[in-house]
Design a protein around this motif. Sequence first.
Motif, PDB file in Angstrom:
ATOM      1  N   ALA A   1      -2.464 -11.458   2.032  1.00  0.00           N
ATOM      2  CA  ALA A   1      -2.352 -10.982   3.156  1.00  0.00           C
ATOM      3  C   ALA A   1      -3.673 -11.522   4.593  1.00  0.00           C
ATOM      4  O   ALA A   1      -3.184 -11.763   5.737  1.00  0.00           O
ATOM      5  N   ARG A   2      -4.481 -11.360   3.696  1.00  0.00           N
ATOM      6  CA  ARG A   2      -5.319 -11.605   5.182  1.00  0.00           C
ATOM      7  C   ARG A   2      -6.456 -13.085   4.482  1.00  0.00           C
ATOM      8  O   ARG A   2      -7.568 -13.319   5.212  1.00  0.00           O
ATOM      9  N   ALA A   3      -5.765 -13.786   4.124  1.00  0.00           N
ATOM     10  CA  ALA A   3      -6.286 -15.240   3.566  1.00  0.00           C
ATOM     11  C   ALA A   3      -5.671 -15.804   4.433  1.00  0.00           C
ATOM     12  O   ALA A   3      -4.377 -16.174   3.732  1.00  0.00           O
ATOM     13  N   PRO A   4      -5.367 -16.431   5.411  1.00  0.00           N
ATOM     14  CA  PRO A   4      -4.611 -17.394   6.387  1.00  0.00           C
ATOM     15  C   PRO A   4      -4.273 -18.826   5.404  1.00  0.00           C
ATOM     16  O   PRO A   4      -3.421 -19.319   5.222  1.00  0.00           O
ATOM     17  N   ARG A   5      -4.993 -19.061   4.799  1.00  0.00           N
ATOM     18  CA  ARG A   5      -5.199 -20.757   3.572  1.00  0.00           C
ATOM     19  C   ARG A   5      -4.392 -20.713   2.850  1.00  0.00           C
ATOM     20  O   ARG A   5      -4.031 -21.905   2.547  1.00  0.00           O
ATOM     21  N   LEU A   6      -3.710 -19.241   2.389  1.00  0.00           N
ATOM     22  CA  LEU A   6      -2.876 -19.266   1.909  1.00  0.00           C
ATOM     23  C   LEU A   6      -1.600 -19.442   1.809  1.00  0.00           C
ATOM     24  O   LEU A   6      -0.818 -19.747   1.019  1.00  0.00           O
ATOM     25  N   TRP A   7      -1.268 -19.544   3.065  1.00  0.00           N
ATOM     26  CA  TRP A   7      -0.039 -19.443   3.449  1.00  0.00           C
ATOM     27  C   TRP A   7       0.434 -20.675   4.158  1.00  0.00           C
ATOM     28  O   TRP A   7      -0.511 -21.703   4.930  1.00  0.00           O
ATOM     29  N   ARG A   8       1.650 -21.083   4.376  1.00  0.00           N
ATOM     30  CA  ARG A   8       1.871 -22.394   5.099  1.00  0.00           C
ATOM     31  C   ARG A   8       1.523 -21.851   6.449  1.00  0.00           C
ATOM     32  O   ARG A   8       1.600 -20.881   7.439  1.00  0.00           O
ATOM     33  N   ASN A   9       1.106 -22.944   7.292  1.00  0.00           N
ATOM     34  CA  ASN A   9       0.646 -23.180   8.407  1.00  0.00           C
ATOM     35  C   ASN A   9      -0.607 -22.138   8.443  1.00  0.00           C
ATOM     36  O   ASN A   9      -0.719 -21.581  10.317  1.00  0.00           O
ATOM     37  N   ASP A  10      -1.289 -21.913   7.715  1.00  0.00           N
ATOM     38  CA  ASP A  10      -1.675 -20.577   8.492  1.00  0.00           C
ATOM     39  C   ASP A  10      -1.512 -19.141   8.482  1.00  0.00           C
ATOM     40  O   ASP A  10      -2.355 -18.281   9.447  1.00  0.00           O
ATOM     41  N   ARG A  11      -0.053 -18.744   8.709  1.00  0.00           N
ATOM     42  CA  ARG A  11      -0.115 -17.336   8.794  1.00  0.00           C
ATOM     43  C   ARG A  11       1.107 -16.929   7.502  1.00  0.00           C
ATOM     44  O   ARG A  11       1.782 -17.164   6.872  1.00  0.00           O
ATOM     45  N   PRO A  12       0.265 -15.890   7.514  1.00  0.00           N
ATOM     46  CA  PRO A  12       1.067 -14.715   6.315  1.00  0.00           C
ATOM     47  C   PRO A  12       2.133 -14.964   7.127  1.00  0.00           C
ATOM     48  O   PRO A  12       2.189 -14.158   8.145  1.00  0.00           O
ATOM     49  N   VAL A  13       3.261 -13.760   5.963  1.00  0.00           N
ATOM     50  CA  VAL A  13       4.119 -13.089   6.136  1.00  0.00           C
ATOM     51  C   VAL A  13       3.863 -11.965   6.187  1.00  0.00           C
ATOM     52  O   VAL A  13       5.206 -11.786   7.825  1.00  0.00           O
ATOM     53  N   MET A  14       3.270 -11.343   6.175  1.00  0.00           N
ATOM     54  CA  MET A  14       2.940 -10.206   6.575  1.00  0.00           C
ATOM     55  C   MET A  14       0.901  -9.504   7.285  1.00  0.00           C
ATOM     56  O   MET A  14       0.575 -10.087   6.992  1.00  0.00           O
ATOM     57  N   THR A  15       1.681  -8.455   7.674  1.00  0.00           N
ATOM     58  CA  THR A  15       0.293  -7.553   8.808  1.00  0.00           C
ATOM     59  C   THR A  15      -0.203  -6.834   7.402  1.00  0.00           C
ATOM     60  O   THR A  15       0.135  -6.209   7.209  1.00  0.00           O
ATOM     61  N   PRO A  16      -1.783  -6.582   7.584  1.00  0.00           N
ATOM     62  CA  PRO A  16      -1.654  -5.107   6.679  1.00  0.00           C
ATOM     63  C   PRO A  16      -1.054  -4.123   6.959  1.00  0.00           C
ATOM     64  O   PRO A  16      -0.600  -2.481   6.314  1.00  0.00           O
ATOM     65  N   GLY A  17      -0.789  -3.677   8.427  1.00  0.00           N
ATOM     66  CA  GLY A  17      -0.148  -3.060   9.195  1.00  0.00           C
ATOM     67  C   GLY A  17       1.769  -2.632   8.565  1.00  0.00           C
ATOM     68  O   GLY A  17       1.814  -1.563   7.787  1.00  0.00           O
ATOM     69  N   GLN A  18       1.922  -3.951   8.235  1.00  0.00           N
ATOM     70  CA  GLN A  18       3.436  -3.966   7.958  1.00  0.00           C
ATOM     71  C   GLN A  18       3.743  -3.596   6.677  1.00  0.00           C
ATOM     72  O   GLN A  18       4.483  -3.241   5.722  1.00  0.00           O
ATOM     73  N   ILE A  19       2.511  -3.876   4.819  1.00  0.00           N
ATOM     74  CA  ILE A  19       2.342  -4.186   4.628  1.00  0.00           C
ATOM     75  C   ILE A  19       2.216  -2.551   3.866  1.00  0.00           C
ATOM     76  O   ILE A  19       2.962  -1.733   3.275  1.00  0.00           O
ATOM     77  N   GLU A  20       1.500  -2.080   4.653  1.00  0.00           N
ATOM     78  CA  GLU A  20       1.301  -0.467   4.563  1.00  0.00           C
ATOM     79  C   GLU A  20       2.850   0.424   4.396  1.00  0.00           C
ATOM     80  O   GLU A  20       2.988   1.333   3.728  1.00  0.00           O
ATOM     81  N   ASP A  21       3.403  -0.316   5.246  1.00  0.00           N
ATOM     82  CA  ASP A  21       4.788   0.305   5.905  1.00  0.00           C
ATOM     83  C   ASP A  21       5.692  -0.072   4.626  1.00  0.00           C
ATOM     84  O   ASP A  21       6.118   0.681   4.731  1.00  0.00           O
ATOM     85  N   LEU A  22       5.624  -1.348   4.462  1.00  0.00           N
ATOM     86  CA  LEU A  22       6.563  -1.648   3.477  1.00  0.00           C
ATOM     87  C   LEU A  22       6.280  -0.557   2.294  1.00  0.00           C
ATOM     88  O   LEU A  22       7.098  -0.889   0.972  1.00  0.00           O
ATOM     89  N   LEU A  23       4.799  -0.494   1.990  1.00  0.00           N
ATOM     90  CA  LEU A  23       4.420   0.162   0.656  1.00  0.00           C
ATOM     91  C   LEU A  23       5.274   1.649   0.122  1.00  0.00           C
ATOM     92  O   LEU A  23       6.178   2.033  -1.034  1.00  0.00           O
ATOM     93  N   PHE A  24       5.779   2.266   1.458  1.00  0.00           N
ATOM     94  CA  PHE A  24       6.590   3.416   0.936  1.00  0.00           C
ATOM     95  C   PHE A  24       7.999   3.661   0.513  1.00  0.00           C
ATOM     96  O   PHE A  24       8.282   3.840   0.061  1.00  0.00           O
ATOM     97  N   TRP A  25       8.699   2.298   0.913  1.00  0.00           N
ATOM     98  CA  TRP A  25       9.787   1.658   0.338  1.00  0.00           C
ATOM     99  C   TRP A  25       9.825   1.153  -0.645  1.00  0.00           C
ATOM    100  O   TRP A  25      10.710   1.828  -1.411  1.00  0.00           O
ATOM    101  N   VAL A  26       8.530   0.914  -1.151  1.00  0.00           N
ATOM    102  CA  VAL A  26       8.607   0.372  -2.426  1.00  0.00           C
ATOM    103  C   VAL A  26       8.554   1.124  -3.180  1.00  0.00           C
ATOM    104  O   VAL A  26       8.915   0.928  -4.450  1.00  0.00           O
ATOM    105  N   ILE A  27       7.669   2.708  -3.418  1.00  0.00           N
ATOM    106  CA  ILE A  27       7.690   3.734  -4.186  1.00  0.00           C
ATOM    107  C   ILE A  27       9.202   3.867  -4.248  1.00  0.00           C
ATOM    108  O   ILE A  27       9.515   4.439  -4.732  1.00  0.00           O
ATOM    109  N   LEU A  28       9.750   4.013  -2.794  1.00  0.00           N
ATOM    110  CA  LEU A  28      11.408   4.809  -2.943  1.00  0.00           C
ATOM    111  C   LEU A  28      12.045   4.239  -3.782  1.00  0.00           C
ATOM    112  O   LEU A  28      12.592   4.446  -4.514  1.00  0.00           O
TER     113      LEU A  28
END
Length: 294
Positions: A48-75
């Motif tokens: 997510a911190r490497a914009p060049r990997l994404w279309r238009n250099d815009r990652p789909v999520m921020t690191p903060g959103q990933i941390e939020d999603l992590l709880f959902w994934v563990i559940l």
Amino acid sequence: MNAMLPFPDISPEIFTISIFGTEFALRWYALAYIVGILLGWRLVVAAARAPRLWRNDRPVMTPGQIEDLLFWVILGVILGGRLGYVLFYQFSYYVANPLRILQLWEGGMSFHGGAIGVILAAFFYTKRYKLNTLSVGDLVALGLAPGLFLGRIANFINAELWGRPTNLPWGVAFPTQAAQYCPEVTGVCARHPSQLYEALLEGLVLGGILIWMAWRRGAFKSEGLVMGTFLAGYGAARFAVEFVRQPDAQFVSDGNPLGLALQSGGYGLTMGQLLCLPMILIGAFFILRARRNP
């Protein structure tokens, strides 16, 4: 006697402490879950911190959103894995003993159930926060390989989920009474270390392919490609290993020694293979969709 490998003398428990007369143990399996989730999380954050990997250099999520999603994934992993095991492998037993469903410390988790749980958790998260579902799925799929690798290593240390008897030189003499029950074998029974086969294929090989696709081939720019590759790749690897993996005891009988969940004329598929077929087909669909809509 055929050449075989002795089972390593590793305790399933890393250490045990006693608090007020109650013992608490840290097991390799629990540590594998914890470390696997942490490594997967860091890998996803790095992407997510490497914009060049994404279309238009815009990652789909921020690191903060990933941390939020992590709880959902563990559940999703815990609830889906447990309910999947109940429904796919021991349904009649847990219908008769419903309170035992909550006793997670006794073991009993299904990868396919956990995968469904993760997919549903990510789906509802993306809908709630209006994120691109397929791109988030790609990101989540990238982070699953470390947990798969470490989880299978922990299965090996626990001397569980071993393979069928073999006379190959890398067969392992697992120490448990169930593993040594081989009526067709005289003496010590060596079995395929199917846990290590899965760790290699599902963890190292598939994880390496996904990382290469993301960082070298720009796969995140084709929505659904990484997720589809993971689903098809895991399904194919698990389907192949099932040929040498010992099936769950409830599927084995005198008339069905191979433990086939679906059979006709002596041929058929195990429960693991039946559950992998939809994964392969769904994965292939997303791969083709990504290729047709780059």
